[in-house]
Scaffold this motif. Structure first.
Motif, PDB file in Angstrom:
ATOM      1  N   LYS A 121      -8.875  10.700  -2.361  1.00 13.70           N
ATOM      2  CA  LYS A 121      -8.469   9.295  -2.477  1.00 13.70           C
ATOM      3  C   LYS A 121      -6.960   9.217  -2.590  1.00 13.70           C
ATOM      4  O   LYS A 121      -6.322  10.119  -3.033  1.00 13.70           O
ATOM      5  CB  LYS A 121      -9.109   8.625  -3.710  1.00 13.70           C
ATOM      6  CG  LYS A 121     -10.636   8.687  -3.669  1.00 13.70           C
ATOM      7  CD  LYS A 121     -11.202   7.862  -2.528  1.00 13.70           C
ATOM      8  CE  LYS A 121     -12.710   7.886  -2.525  1.00 13.70           C
ATOM      9  NZ  LYS A 121     -13.276   7.210  -1.373  1.00 13.70           N
TER      10      LYS A 121
ATOM     11  N   TYR B  89       0.816  -1.216   0.000  1.00 16.63           N
ATOM     12  CA  TYR B  89       0.000   0.000   0.000  1.00 16.63           C
ATOM     13  C   TYR B  89       0.848   1.263   0.000  1.00 16.63           C
ATOM     14  O   TYR B  89       0.313   2.367   0.139  1.00 16.63           O
ATOM     15  CB  TYR B  89      -0.913   0.028   1.229  1.00 16.63           C
ATOM     16  CG  TYR B  89      -1.871  -1.129   1.309  1.00 16.63           C
ATOM     17  CD1 TYR B  89      -3.013  -1.176   0.523  1.00 16.63           C
ATOM     18  CD2 TYR B  89      -1.634  -2.202   2.163  1.00 16.63           C
ATOM     19  CE1 TYR B  89      -3.897  -2.238   0.589  1.00 16.63           C
ATOM     20  CE2 TYR B  89      -2.508  -3.272   2.247  1.00 16.63           C
ATOM     21  CZ  TYR B  89      -3.636  -3.284   1.450  1.00 16.63           C
ATOM     22  OH  TYR B  89      -4.505  -4.339   1.517  1.00 16.63           O
TER      23      TYR B  89
ATOM     24  N   THR C 244       0.764   8.913  -1.982  1.00 11.74           N
ATOM     25  CA  THR C 244      -0.062   9.848  -2.749  1.00 11.74           C
ATOM     26  C   THR C 244      -1.009  10.623  -1.840  1.00 11.74           C
ATOM     27  O   THR C 244      -1.169  11.848  -1.966  1.00 11.74           O
ATOM     28  CB  THR C 244      -0.867   9.089  -3.820  1.00 11.74           C
ATOM     29  OG1 THR C 244       0.032   8.415  -4.705  1.00 11.74           O
ATOM     30  CG2 THR C 244      -1.748  10.052  -4.616  1.00 11.74           C
ATOM     31  N   LEU C 245      -1.648   9.904  -0.899  1.00  9.50           N
ATOM     32  CA  LEU C 245      -2.540  10.558   0.048  1.00  9.50           C
ATOM     33  C   LEU C 245      -1.805  11.600   0.870  1.00  9.50           C
ATOM     34  O   LEU C 245      -2.295  12.724   1.058  1.00  9.50           O
ATOM     35  CB  LEU C 245      -3.175   9.511   0.968  1.00  9.50           C
ATOM     36  CG  LEU C 245      -4.014  10.043   2.134  1.00  9.50           C
ATOM     37  CD1 LEU C 245      -5.236  10.792   1.618  1.00  9.50           C
ATOM     38  CD2 LEU C 245      -4.436   8.912   3.056  1.00  9.50           C
TER      39      LEU C 245
ATOM     40  N   LEU D  84      -9.518   7.873   5.687  1.00  7.94           N
ATOM     41  CA  LEU D  84      -9.079   7.571   4.323  1.00  7.94           C
ATOM     42  C   LEU D  84      -7.886   6.630   4.331  1.00  7.94           C
ATOM     43  O   LEU D  84      -7.776   5.733   3.484  1.00  7.94           O
ATOM     44  CB  LEU D  84      -8.718   8.869   3.597  1.00  7.94           C
ATOM     45  CG  LEU D  84      -9.890   9.778   3.229  1.00  7.94           C
ATOM     46  CD1 LEU D  84      -9.387  11.079   2.624  1.00  7.94           C
ATOM     47  CD2 LEU D  84     -10.820   9.067   2.253  1.00  7.94           C
TER      48      LEU D  84
ATOM     49  N   LYS E 157      -0.148   4.174  -2.637  1.00 10.98           N
ATOM     50  CA  LYS E 157      -1.402   4.864  -2.319  1.00 10.98           C
ATOM     51  C   LYS E 157      -1.226   5.778  -1.117  1.00 10.98           C
ATOM     52  O   LYS E 157      -1.750   6.903  -1.087  1.00 10.98           O
ATOM     53  CB  LYS E 157      -2.509   3.855  -2.055  1.00 10.98           C
ATOM     54  CG  LYS E 157      -2.905   3.015  -3.272  1.00 10.98           C
ATOM     55  CD  LYS E 157      -4.024   2.058  -2.901  1.00 10.98           C
ATOM     56  CE  LYS E 157      -4.446   1.219  -4.096  1.00 10.98           C
ATOM     57  NZ  LYS E 157      -5.531   0.269  -3.743  1.00 10.98           N
ATOM     58  N   ILE E 158      -0.518   5.289  -0.106  1.00 14.30           N
ATOM     59  CA  ILE E 158      -0.345   6.081   1.117  1.00 14.30           C
ATOM     60  C   ILE E 158       0.490   7.327   0.841  1.00 14.30           C
ATOM     61  O   ILE E 158       0.174   8.430   1.317  1.00 14.30           O
ATOM     62  CB  ILE E 158       0.290   5.224   2.226  1.00 14.30           C
ATOM     63  CG1 ILE E 158      -0.687   4.132   2.675  1.00 14.30           C
ATOM     64  CG2 ILE E 158       0.707   6.088   3.415  1.00 14.30           C
ATOM     65  CD1 ILE E 158      -0.117   3.179   3.682  1.00 14.30           C
TER      66      ILE E 158
ATOM     67  N   SER F 136      -9.109   3.213   4.945  1.00 14.35           N
ATOM     68  CA  SER F 136      -9.877   2.711   3.813  1.00 14.35           C
ATOM     69  C   SER F 136      -8.978   2.217   2.687  1.00 14.35           C
ATOM     70  O   SER F 136      -9.160   1.122   2.171  1.00 14.35           O
ATOM     71  CB  SER F 136     -10.820   3.814   3.301  1.00 14.35           C
ATOM     72  OG  SER F 136     -11.512   3.386   2.155  1.00 14.35           O
ATOM     73  N   LEU F 137      -7.985   3.015   2.316  1.00 14.37           N
ATOM     74  CA  LEU F 137      -7.145   2.629   1.182  1.00 14.37           C
ATOM     75  C   LEU F 137      -6.137   1.538   1.528  1.00 14.37           C
ATOM     76  O   LEU F 137      -5.543   0.924   0.646  1.00 14.37           O
ATOM     77  CB  LEU F 137      -6.440   3.853   0.590  1.00 14.37           C
ATOM     78  CG  LEU F 137      -5.444   4.643   1.444  1.00 14.37           C
ATOM     79  CD1 LEU F 137      -4.064   4.025   1.453  1.00 14.37           C
ATOM     80  CD2 LEU F 137      -5.358   6.075   0.929  1.00 14.37           C
ATOM     81  N   SER F 138      -5.926   1.264   2.826  1.00 13.53           N
ATOM     82  CA  SER F 138      -5.008   0.197   3.246  1.00 13.53           C
ATOM     83  C   SER F 138      -5.752  -1.022   3.752  1.00 13.53           C
ATOM     84  O   SER F 138      -5.146  -1.894   4.383  1.00 13.53           O
ATOM     85  CB  SER F 138      -4.067   0.715   4.341  1.00 13.53           C
ATOM     86  OG  SER F 138      -4.782   1.034   5.527  1.00 13.53           O
ATOM     87  N   SER F 139      -7.057  -1.100   3.513  1.00 12.03           N
ATOM     88  CA  SER F 139      -7.896  -2.218   3.974  1.00 12.03           C
ATOM     89  C   SER F 139      -7.837  -2.395   5.489  1.00 12.03           C
ATOM     90  O   SER F 139      -7.966  -3.509   6.005  1.00 12.03           O
ATOM     91  CB  SER F 139      -7.471  -3.521   3.273  1.00 12.03           C
ATOM     92  OG  SER F 139      -7.608  -3.394   1.872  1.00 12.03           O
TER      93      SER F 139
END
Length: 562
Positions: free
Chosen positions: A562, A396, A402-403, A440, A399-400, A443-446
């Motif tokens: 996101k 992840y 980027t957030l 968030l 994604k992290i 959420s994006l890391s399940s």
């Protein structure tokens, strides 16, 4: 295994000794913490070293409530039945939301620790484990060997000390109790000293008044004793006291080393301050309905800050500070459910500083966005910063990052702590993480990423006030301070979310975001418009001629990044 069968099957002295103890537990409202007290069945005849208090903390996905149910059953505190589910989750909001671990309730942890000698940290066997108790070993994808290796490598805890359990099936629960008795130190208290008790939690009962949860560090207290508050200097007579097992169990007295509750006729909710000390008397030592409701809820949650505030649009009220958006929602929901109170929620903000452009360079702190000074009278704005640490599986990472970069974060380091887990450190502006960052991230890391932060001082920033307008009328609930480079994107997103949240009207509604505080028109007309905004019903907020549901404000505050 039933308690009677377990008793007959005990062959070791340690396990037999464990069964001579009973657990008394109390759930901390709205948090993932349960206070556990182990007491011998004949506690009043035993010395202090026979008592243990433990706090149980868990990660988000761990079955803390299931483990608590099994411990209560094994020790005989509750009867073993199929209905024993979430015994300690007493609040309606806890059951509805399924609240477990959340960064918003970290204050509850430190408060409970003040009355305990140790902690049990529990996570699932398929997560990164930082504790010697590995839960959910009954799952098909459980890999306790890998988790034990992570514990040994990252935290230097020998894998032999790890306890594998299944709270759902009751596997190895007796071993947890045995380890608590063996490893936790006794309370630092003496029954030979004079009575001294720490108030570490409080609640309000409509019939009995304030119920104070106390940890005794000296002497004993009986029903009928006169006690004194060290903070206020007021004296009270003890009307009721007892243990928590987990319901209130009245007793004649409490001894040093024990943790229990105490009712002493305290009628004002502020008379039982968290951290206050109670002594025996011979030793030293008209709000509105909403104000009363806020006082009662903040009595056992001192992490909520309360400050009187007023505005032309909203009228008189209070500005409350929370640890996060979930913390705010739970507090608001409890106000409505438990006290039938109706409140208007405004946009969360953080304390900014401004250096005025005067010869003396006066520095002021601004909490209310509507009072944010104009750039023409300020030489420099300062915003609070925090050092943030994120632990997550390496899958992840992209994604992290980027957030975080979208939240104006500056990366400091990235280190692999094992073959699959990475630790990333950033410097964040505080206002970028107070609303929805944690949700968030989960959420994006399940749900596998964890986040912690600490204060990093203030830094200069190009800040500006942004107002949201409905048909030209400012919505003070949504006024906020933003960074200039993000003003356009944030204003656009807020307007789009507000458009989707407002019910359809019989006329056109102009939804706008404005930078600064200049709307045009003379000041008299503007004041009249602001005064009309103070009108509204219990579940509605009227802005001009537009009726807006209160829930719309919370929905707008939840970002969609996101």
């Amino acid at each position: 295994m039933s308690l009677s069968h377990l008793t007959r099957g005990c062959q070791t002295p340690v396990l037999r000794r464990c069964l001579e103890f009973k657990t008394y537990k109390r759930r901390i409202h709205g948090c993932n913490i349960t206070q556990t007290t182990l007491r011998h069945r004949w506690m009043k005849h035993l010395p202090v070293f026979s008592s243990r208090q433990a706090v149980r903390a868990v990660s988000t996905q761990s079955d803390k409530s299931t483990l608590a149910d099994r411990l209560l059953e094994v020790t005989g505190a509750i009867v073993k039945t199929a209905k024993n589910k979430q015994v300690l989750d007493k609040l309606q909001v806890e059951r509805e939301r399924g609240i477990t671990g959340h960064v918003d309730f970290s204050y509850e942890v430190s408060r409970s620790l003040s009355a305990c000698q140790g902690v049990l940290l529990i996570v699932d066997a398929n997560q990164l484990t930082i504790i010697p108790i590995i839960n959910k070993i009954d799952l098909k994808n459980a890999d306790p060997e890998r988790v034990e290796a992570q514990i040994e490598k990252v935290f230097d805890i020998p894998r032999e000390e790890c306890i594998r359990i299944s709270a759902k099936l009751g596997t190895n629960i007796e071993r947890v109790l045995q380890v608590v008795v063996e490893r936790l130190p006794p309370p630092r208290a003496s029954r030979d000293e004079s009575f001294k008790a720490l108030v570490f939690d409080s609640d309000f009962d409509h019939y009995r008044g304030v119920v104070a949860n106390v940890a005794l560090f000296g002497g004993e207290v009986r029903k009928g004793d006169r006690i004194v508050s060290a903070h206020f200097g007021k004296s009270y007579e003890v009307n009721e006291l007892g243990l928590l097992r987990p319901q209130e169990h009245p007793t004649d007295r409490l001894y040093a080393g024990q943790v229990g509750y105490l009712v002493a006729g305290m009628k004002d909710v502020k008379e039982a301050q968290i951290g206050d000390t109670l002594y025996h008397q011979q030793h030293p030592s008209e709000y509105t309905a909403l104000r009363s409701a806020i006082d009662k809820l903040t009595l056992n949650d001192s992490s909520v800050t309360v400050q009187k505030d007023s505005s032309i649009a909203l009228g008189a009220g209070w500005r409350l500070g929370f640890l996060g958006l979930l913390h705010m929602e739970v507090f608001n929901q409890r106000l409505e459910q438990e006290y039938n109170a109706s409140v208007v929620v405004t946009a969360p903000t953080v304390p900014y500083k401004a250096v005025l452009s005067s010869p003396r360079l006066i520095k002021i702190t601004v909490v209310n966005p509507s009072q944010f000074p104009d750039r023409s009278v300020v030489s420099e704005y300062l915003e609070p910063m925090v050092n943030g640490t994120i632990l997550a599986p390496d899958s992840y990472t992209g994604k992290i990052m980027t957030l975080c970069l979208n939240r104006r974060a500056t990366q400091q380091s990235m280190v692999y702590i094992d073959d699959h887990r990475v630790m990333m450190k950033f410097i964040f502006p505080l206002n970028e993480i107070v609303v929805d960052f944690y949700d968030l991230l989960k959420s994006l890391s399940s749900g596998y990423a964890s986040f912690d932060y600490e204060n990093a001082g203030y830094q200069p920033a190009d800040l500006i006030k942004m107002d949201i307008l409905l048909n030209g009328n400012p919505v003070e609930e949504l006024t906020m301070v933003v960074h200039r480079e993000k003003a356009y994107s944030m204003g656009k997103n807020m307007c789009e979310r507000l458009k989707d949240s407002i019910p359809r009207q019989m006329f056109e509604i102009a939804v706008q975001a404005a930078i600064g505080s200049k709307y045009g028109g003379d000041i008299t007309r503007k004041m009249k418009l602001l005064k009309r905004q103070a009108e509204g019903k219990k579940k509605l907020r009227r802005i001009g001629n537009i009726v807006v549901p209160k829930d719309a404000f919370i929905n707008v505050l939840k970002g969609t990044d996101k």
